[in-house]
Design a protein around this motif. Structure first.
Motif, PDB file in Angstrom:
ATOM      1  N   ASP A  43      -8.709   7.501  -4.011  1.00  0.00           N
ATOM      2  CA  ASP A  43      -9.777   7.991  -3.135  1.00  0.00           C
ATOM      3  C   ASP A  43      -9.259   8.285  -1.731  1.00  0.00           C
ATOM      4  O   ASP A  43      -9.664   9.273  -1.109  1.00  0.00           O
ATOM      5  CB  ASP A  43     -10.943   7.012  -3.093  1.00  0.00           C
ATOM      6  N   ARG A  44      -8.351   7.436  -1.225  1.00  0.00           N
ATOM      7  CA  ARG A  44      -7.749   7.718   0.087  1.00  0.00           C
ATOM      8  C   ARG A  44      -6.931   9.003   0.044  1.00  0.00           C
ATOM      9  O   ARG A  44      -6.950   9.804   0.981  1.00  0.00           O
ATOM     10  CB  ARG A  44      -6.861   6.555   0.538  1.00  0.00           C
TER      11      ARG A  44
ATOM     12  N   TYR B 114       0.843  -1.193   0.000  1.00  0.00           N
ATOM     13  CA  TYR B 114       0.000   0.000   0.000  1.00  0.00           C
ATOM     14  C   TYR B 114       0.877   1.240   0.000  1.00  0.00           C
ATOM     15  O   TYR B 114       0.673   2.153  -0.770  1.00  0.00           O
ATOM     16  CB  TYR B 114      -0.940   0.002   1.217  1.00  0.00           C
TER      17      TYR B 114
ATOM     18  N   ASN C  97      -8.978  -0.963  -9.780  1.00  0.00           N
ATOM     19  CA  ASN C  97      -9.702  -0.696  -8.532  1.00  0.00           C
ATOM     20  C   ASN C  97      -8.748  -0.450  -7.373  1.00  0.00           C
ATOM     21  O   ASN C  97      -9.032   0.381  -6.500  1.00  0.00           O
ATOM     22  CB  ASN C  97     -10.670  -1.829  -8.210  1.00  0.00           C
TER      23      ASN C  97
ATOM     24  N   ARG D 111      -7.650   3.029  -7.925  1.00  0.00           N
ATOM     25  CA  ARG D 111      -8.774   3.937  -7.633  1.00  0.00           C
ATOM     26  C   ARG D 111      -8.992   4.096  -6.127  1.00  0.00           C
ATOM     27  O   ARG D 111      -9.196   5.205  -5.638  1.00  0.00           O
ATOM     28  CB  ARG D 111     -10.048   3.421  -8.305  1.00  0.00           C
ATOM     29  N   SER D 112      -8.931   3.001  -5.381  1.00  0.00           N
ATOM     30  CA  SER D 112      -9.138   3.104  -3.936  1.00  0.00           C
ATOM     31  C   SER D 112      -8.008   3.897  -3.284  1.00  0.00           C
ATOM     32  O   SER D 112      -8.250   4.671  -2.347  1.00  0.00           O
ATOM     33  CB  SER D 112      -9.294   1.728  -3.287  1.00  0.00           C
ATOM     34  N   THR D 113      -6.785   3.745  -3.776  1.00  0.00           N
ATOM     35  CA  THR D 113      -5.675   4.540  -3.255  1.00  0.00           C
ATOM     36  C   THR D 113      -5.867   6.004  -3.612  1.00  0.00           C
ATOM     37  O   THR D 113      -5.640   6.890  -2.780  1.00  0.00           O
ATOM     38  CB  THR D 113      -4.333   4.015  -3.798  1.00  0.00           C
TER      39      THR D 113
END
Length: 71
Positions: free
Chosen positions: A52-53, A7, A45, A48-50
């Motif tokens: 968004d964070r 991450y 995805n 994208r989630s990273t």
């Protein structure tokens, strides 16, 4: 711990990408391609989630539906 390292690495790669992108609006797919990641839905995805964070912590901005821009 391995997931946390991955991450962190992805986050740093994305921030480095945006540092060189200027004020350009980009999609998660564009970021994934620029980082040399697979362009399947799972990889996109994850990007994208990273993204968004990073928007949530004001490190990048959402420029529109599905679009992101450097802060």
């Amino acid at each position: 711990a391995g997931g946390q390292q991955k991450y962190g690495k992805l986050t740093e790669q994305i921030l480095d990408y945006f540092a060189g992108a200027g004020g350009t609006d980009v999609r998660a797919r564009d970021v994934a391609e620029a980082l040399g990641r697979a362009t399947d839905s799972g990889s996109i995805n994850a990007v994208r989630s990273t993204l968004d964070r990073l928007v949530g912590t004001s490190r990048i901005h959402r420029a529109g539906r599905g679009l992101y821009r450097a802060a």
